[in-house]
Design a protein around this motif. Structure first.
Motif, short mmCIF file in Angstrom:
data_model
loop_
_atom_site.label_atom_id
_atom_site.label_comp_id
_atom_site.label_asym_id
_atom_site.label_seq_id
_atom_site.Cartn_x
_atom_site.Cartn_y
_atom_site.Cartn_z
N ASP A 40 -36.44 7.87 17.99
CA ASP A 40 -36.75 9.27 17.66
C ASP A 40 -37.67 9.89 18.70
O ASP A 40 -37.53 11.06 19.04
CB ASP A 40 -37.38 9.37 16.28
N LEU A 41 -38.65 9.14 19.18
CA LEU A 41 -39.61 9.68 20.15
C LEU A 41 -39.00 9.98 21.51
O LEU A 41 -39.45 10.89 22.20
CB LEU A 41 -40.79 8.72 20.33
N ILE A 42 -37.99 9.21 21.90
CA ILE A 42 -37.39 9.45 23.22
C ILE A 42 -36.15 10.34 23.16
O ILE A 42 -35.49 10.55 24.18
CB ILE A 42 -37.05 8.12 23.94
N SER A 43 -35.89 10.91 21.99
CA SER A 43 -34.77 11.85 21.90
C SER A 43 -35.14 13.15 22.61
O SER A 43 -36.31 13.53 22.69
CB SER A 43 -34.40 12.13 20.45
N LEU A 44 -34.14 13.83 23.13
CA LEU A 44 -34.37 15.07 23.88
C LEU A 44 -35.03 16.13 23.02
O LEU A 44 -35.94 16.83 23.48
CB LEU A 44 -33.03 15.59 24.44
N LYS A 45 -34.63 16.24 21.77
CA LYS A 45 -35.22 17.23 20.86
C LYS A 45 -36.70 16.97 20.66
O LYS A 45 -37.51 17.88 20.68
CB LYS A 45 -34.47 17.20 19.53
N SER A 46 -37.08 15.71 20.47
CA SER A 46 -38.48 15.37 20.25
C SER A 46 -39.31 15.61 21.51
O SER A 46 -40.44 16.11 21.43
CB SER A 46 -38.59 13.90 19.84
N ILE A 47 -38.76 15.28 22.66
CA ILE A 47 -39.49 15.49 23.91
C ILE A 47 -39.68 16.98 24.18
O ILE A 47 -40.76 17.40 24.59
CB ILE A 47 -38.75 14.81 25.08
#
Length: 115
Positions: A40-47
């Motif tokens: 989840d942390l390295i997803s584009l949306k989260s970044i």
């Protein structure tokens, strides 16, 4: 470059406390939950949302602590980008939440310039 001790202490309290608690909670997770959290942390949306908000906030605060105006301005710009993207993402699901996020980001930007 001069360092203001009061701002330095505030910086460590403001950013250190949540970081320590997040690390403690991460180590309490099971292996499967840790993998899901990392994914989840390295997803584009989260970044693009949370990542930019956190990085921008830390950079802006660090720019204030070290009295480096360019670092402060760059951090504020990154913070604004993350806030706008986060508000747009929230607006898609719930309009009220998008407005609240935008108000919080504007308040945070104003707060970094005042203090």
């Amino acid at each position: 470059m001069s360092v203001d001790t009061d701002r330095l202490i505030s910086f460590f309290i403001l950013w250190g406390t949540p970081a320590v608690f997040s690390i403690i909670e991460y180590f309490k997770l099971s292996k499967i939950e840790k993998k899901e959290a990392i994914r989840d942390l390295i997803s584009l949306k989260s970044i693009a949302t949370t990542g930019f908000i956190l990085i921008g906030g830390v950079m802006a605060s660090l720019g204030r602590v070290l009295s480096l105006l360019p670092l402060h301005i760059i951090g504020t710009f990154i913070l604004a980008i993350g806030g706008i993207v986060g508000a747009i993402e929230a607006w898609k699901t719930e309009k009220k939440r998008g407005v609240i996020i935008l108000v919080f980001i504007v308040s945070m930007i104003a707060f970094t310039f005042v203090i």
